[in-house]
Design a protein around this motif. Sequence first.
Motif, PDB file in Angstrom:
ATOM      1  N   VAL A  54     -21.355  38.452 -28.046  1.00  0.00           N
ATOM      2  CA  VAL A  54     -22.698  37.149 -28.320  1.00  0.00           C
ATOM      3  C   VAL A  54     -22.535  36.219 -27.105  1.00  0.00           C
ATOM      4  O   VAL A  54     -21.387  35.731 -26.334  1.00  0.00           O
ATOM      5  CB  VAL A  54     -22.293  36.521 -29.640  1.00  0.00           C
ATOM      6  N   LEU A  55     -23.582  35.320 -26.685  1.00  0.00           N
ATOM      7  CA  LEU A  55     -23.593  34.358 -26.278  1.00  0.00           C
ATOM      8  C   LEU A  55     -22.440  33.203 -26.055  1.00  0.00           C
ATOM      9  O   LEU A  55     -22.477  32.756 -27.330  1.00  0.00           O
ATOM     10  CB  LEU A  55     -24.623  33.938 -25.459  1.00  0.00           C
ATOM     11  N   ASP A  56     -21.709  32.998 -25.738  1.00  0.00           N
ATOM     12  CA  ASP A  56     -20.246  31.738 -25.448  1.00  0.00           C
ATOM     13  C   ASP A  56     -21.194  31.071 -24.886  1.00  0.00           C
ATOM     14  O   ASP A  56     -20.357  30.209 -23.903  1.00  0.00           O
ATOM     15  CB  ASP A  56     -19.345  32.760 -24.841  1.00  0.00           C
ATOM     16  N   THR A  57     -21.740  30.045 -26.099  1.00  0.00           N
ATOM     17  CA  THR A  57     -22.401  28.770 -25.354  1.00  0.00           C
ATOM     18  C   THR A  57     -21.685  27.482 -25.293  1.00  0.00           C
ATOM     19  O   THR A  57     -21.893  26.835 -24.483  1.00  0.00           O
ATOM     20  CB  THR A  57     -23.841  28.024 -26.631  1.00  0.00           C
ATOM     21  N   ASN A  62     -19.411  23.316 -21.703  1.00  0.00           N
ATOM     22  CA  ASN A  62     -18.321  22.899 -20.798  1.00  0.00           C
ATOM     23  C   ASN A  62     -18.058  23.754 -19.485  1.00  0.00           C
ATOM     24  O   ASN A  62     -17.428  22.317 -18.819  1.00  0.00           O
ATOM     25  CB  ASN A  62     -16.998  23.427 -21.923  1.00  0.00           C
ATOM     26  N   SER A  63     -18.488  24.654 -18.959  1.00  0.00           N
ATOM     27  CA  SER A  63     -18.202  25.070 -17.938  1.00  0.00           C
ATOM     28  C   SER A  63     -19.414  24.380 -17.067  1.00  0.00           C
ATOM     29  O   SER A  63     -18.696  24.220 -15.748  1.00  0.00           O
ATOM     30  CB  SER A  63     -18.214  26.841 -17.505  1.00  0.00           C
ATOM     31  N   ASN A 125     -21.508  35.137 -19.748  1.00  0.00           N
ATOM     32  CA  ASN A 125     -20.451  35.242 -20.352  1.00  0.00           C
ATOM     33  C   ASN A 125     -18.971  35.004 -19.339  1.00  0.00           C
ATOM     34  O   ASN A 125     -19.139  33.710 -18.505  1.00  0.00           O
ATOM     35  CB  ASN A 125     -19.767  34.915 -21.720  1.00  0.00           C
ATOM     36  N   GLU A 126     -18.938  35.577 -18.674  1.00  0.00           N
ATOM     37  CA  GLU A 126     -18.038  36.426 -17.282  1.00  0.00           C
ATOM     38  C   GLU A 126     -18.919  35.410 -16.009  1.00  0.00           C
ATOM     39  O   GLU A 126     -17.744  35.174 -15.479  1.00  0.00           O
ATOM     40  CB  GLU A 126     -17.380  37.636 -17.239  1.00  0.00           C
ATOM     41  N   ASN A 127     -19.812  35.853 -15.507  1.00  0.00           N
ATOM     42  CA  ASN A 127     -20.390  35.887 -14.280  1.00  0.00           C
ATOM     43  C   ASN A 127     -21.331  34.668 -14.160  1.00  0.00           C
ATOM     44  O   ASN A 127     -21.099  34.265 -12.871  1.00  0.00           O
ATOM     45  CB  ASN A 127     -21.095  36.717 -13.881  1.00  0.00           C
ATOM     46  N   THR A 128     -21.892  33.940 -15.184  1.00  0.00           N
ATOM     47  CA  THR A 128     -23.261  32.904 -14.749  1.00  0.00           C
ATOM     48  C   THR A 128     -22.010  31.775 -14.000  1.00  0.00           C
ATOM     49  O   THR A 128     -22.242  31.178 -13.128  1.00  0.00           O
ATOM     50  CB  THR A 128     -23.257  32.434 -16.004  1.00  0.00           C
ATOM     51  N   TYR A 129     -21.310  31.079 -14.370  1.00  0.00           N
ATOM     52  CA  TYR A 129     -19.809  30.364 -13.961  1.00  0.00           C
ATOM     53  C   TYR A 129     -19.797  29.954 -12.255  1.00  0.00           C
ATOM     54  O   TYR A 129     -20.399  29.135 -11.401  1.00  0.00           O
ATOM     55  CB  TYR A 129     -19.281  29.542 -14.663  1.00  0.00           C
ATOM     56  N   PRO A 130     -18.589  31.275 -12.570  1.00  0.00           N
ATOM     57  CA  PRO A 130     -18.719  31.373 -10.766  1.00  0.00           C
ATOM     58  C   PRO A 130     -19.891  31.724 -10.051  1.00  0.00           C
ATOM     59  O   PRO A 130     -19.906  31.562  -8.741  1.00  0.00           O
ATOM     60  CB  PRO A 130     -17.891  33.007 -11.394  1.00  0.00           C
ATOM     61  N   LEU A 131     -21.374  32.593 -10.526  1.00  0.00           N
ATOM     62  CA  LEU A 131     -21.856  32.680  -9.241  1.00  0.00           C
ATOM     63  C   LEU A 131     -22.861  30.630  -8.621  1.00  0.00           C
ATOM     64  O   LEU A 131     -22.905  30.149  -7.987  1.00  0.00           O
ATOM     65  CB  LEU A 131     -23.639  33.379 -10.078  1.00  0.00           C
ATOM     66  N   LEU A 132     -23.414  30.196 -10.477  1.00  0.00           N
ATOM     67  CA  LEU A 132     -23.710  28.757  -9.798  1.00  0.00           C
ATOM     68  C   LEU A 132     -22.837  27.519  -9.077  1.00  0.00           C
ATOM     69  O   LEU A 132     -22.953  26.729  -8.687  1.00  0.00           O
ATOM     70  CB  LEU A 132     -23.968  28.688 -11.695  1.00  0.00           C
ATOM     71  N   GLU A 133     -21.239  28.202  -9.605  1.00  0.00           N
ATOM     72  CA  GLU A 133     -20.426  27.331  -8.590  1.00  0.00           C
ATOM     73  C   GLU A 133     -20.915  27.516  -7.340  1.00  0.00           C
ATOM     74  O   GLU A 133     -20.489  26.215  -6.715  1.00  0.00           O
ATOM     75  CB  GLU A 133     -19.138  27.850  -9.288  1.00  0.00           C
ATOM     76  N   VAL A 134     -21.098  28.227  -7.007  1.00  0.00           N
ATOM     77  CA  VAL A 134     -21.335  28.576  -5.629  1.00  0.00           C
ATOM     78  C   VAL A 134     -22.755  28.433  -5.177  1.00  0.00           C
ATOM     79  O   VAL A 134     -22.759  27.628  -3.650  1.00  0.00           O
ATOM     80  CB  VAL A 134     -20.902  30.560  -4.638  1.00  0.00           C
ATOM     81  N   ILE A 211     -24.459  42.202 -10.918  1.00  0.00           N
ATOM     82  CA  ILE A 211     -23.155  41.368  -9.643  1.00  0.00           C
ATOM     83  C   ILE A 211     -22.383  41.361 -11.215  1.00  0.00           C
ATOM     84  O   ILE A 211     -22.619  40.103 -12.046  1.00  0.00           O
ATOM     85  CB  ILE A 211     -24.558  39.711 -10.083  1.00  0.00           C
ATOM     86  N   ARG A 212     -21.252  40.993 -10.268  1.00  0.00           N
ATOM     87  CA  ARG A 212     -19.742  41.252 -11.247  1.00  0.00           C
ATOM     88  C   ARG A 212     -19.323  41.622 -10.224  1.00  0.00           C
ATOM     89  O   ARG A 212     -18.617  41.590  -9.489  1.00  0.00           O
ATOM     90  CB  ARG A 212     -19.957  42.864 -11.920  1.00  0.00           C
ATOM     91  N   PRO A 213     -17.600  40.942 -10.148  1.00  0.00           N
ATOM     92  CA  PRO A 213     -16.827  40.902  -9.161  1.00  0.00           C
ATOM     93  C   PRO A 213     -15.767  42.570  -9.099  1.00  0.00           C
ATOM     94  O   PRO A 213     -15.862  42.798  -7.843  1.00  0.00           O
ATOM     95  CB  PRO A 213     -15.462  40.959 -10.495  1.00  0.00           C
ATOM     96  N   GLN A 214     -15.997  44.130  -9.714  1.00  0.00           N
ATOM     97  CA  GLN A 214     -16.809  45.192  -8.790  1.00  0.00           C
ATOM     98  C   GLN A 214     -18.024  46.077  -8.502  1.00  0.00           C
ATOM     99  O   GLN A 214     -17.844  46.614  -8.245  1.00  0.00           O
ATOM    100  CB  GLN A 214     -16.439  45.705 -10.304  1.00  0.00           C
ATOM    101  N   GLY A 215     -18.708  45.304  -8.243  1.00  0.00           N
ATOM    102  CA  GLY A 215     -20.559  45.132  -8.121  1.00  0.00           C
ATOM    103  C   GLY A 215     -20.863  44.696  -7.050  1.00  0.00           C
ATOM    104  O   GLY A 215     -19.336  43.660  -6.166  1.00  0.00           O
ATOM    105  N   LEU A 216     -22.087  44.006  -6.898  1.00  0.00           N
ATOM    106  CA  LEU A 216     -22.379  42.369  -6.189  1.00  0.00           C
ATOM    107  C   LEU A 216     -21.335  41.162  -6.619  1.00  0.00           C
ATOM    108  O   LEU A 216     -21.140  40.539  -7.516  1.00  0.00           O
ATOM    109  CB  LEU A 216     -23.755  42.441  -6.235  1.00  0.00           C
ATOM    110  N   THR A 217     -20.111  40.769  -6.003  1.00  0.00           N
ATOM    111  CA  THR A 217     -19.276  39.349  -6.391  1.00  0.00           C
ATOM    112  C   THR A 217     -19.913  38.907  -5.972  1.00  0.00           C
ATOM    113  O   THR A 217     -20.809  38.663  -5.350  1.00  0.00           O
ATOM    114  CB  THR A 217     -18.331  40.098  -5.316  1.00  0.00           C
ATOM    115  N   HIS A 218     -19.542  36.996  -6.731  1.00  0.00           N
ATOM    116  CA  HIS A 218     -20.705  36.140  -6.821  1.00  0.00           C
ATOM    117  C   HIS A 218     -20.708  35.514  -5.558  1.00  0.00           C
ATOM    118  O   HIS A 218     -21.487  35.060  -5.653  1.00  0.00           O
ATOM    119  CB  HIS A 218     -19.633  35.550  -8.006  1.00  0.00           C
TER     120      HIS A 218
END
Length: 250
Positions: A54-57, A62-63, A125-134, A211-218
Amino acid sequence: MVNKEIEKTDPLSSLKEFTAARIAIGRTGTSIPIKQSLEFKLAHAHARDAVYSVLDTDGLLNSMQPFNLPILHLHSKALTRHKYLKRPDLGRQLNEESAELLKDYSTNADIAFIIVDGLSATAVNENTYPLLEVLIPQLNRAGLKIAPICLVEQGRVAIGDHIGHLLNAKLTVLLIGERPGLSAADSMGAYFTYMPKPGLTDESRNCISNIRPQGLTHKPAAEKIFYLINEALKRKLSGVALKDNAGLLE
């Protein structure tokens, strides 16, 4: 002992450092070893869990507060996960309430970010903020106008065309959970569409996958996305005519 000897002599063993795919796993008699068999079943369970995640809206809202952008919560016409999986067409369309909400946000923005659960909300949930932060600070420094960020539940890739059109954005960047595999249940994809509108098909889009830590990193993913955004806006196109030539530039 036998399995260690097989692993040493298997010509594929050296490739294991480059991929999470199940290669050079050895064998016990005519079957695979128990450890690898159990790992396969666990990966299958993770993939099934990802599809029903489920999407952690609240967490995403918040992030993303530091970005100082409006955030809109939208929904497709697929009201349940069961309906979403059975009726892909409903996941490509906004429901009436969401479409009405977007009519108040015609922005003339350069870019609209659309965040969609897809087939793995876990990945989003896991990859959106670390990507957009950059990525978002790079876009701000470039002077590009960003539309309200849209969070979409039970959505497919094509729903971004309808959203981008209602936002009157020049380009949509849709982040979506990809179909989970047996070696990656947390992979997110980024789809680009220039001048989005309902009815476009896949040749109108570009995609960056895994796009993920073990693939194409953020950080590398953000740099690649930033390059393609600039190319799409400069050349006024996306899809098969837009190539990623960043590595060819001197």
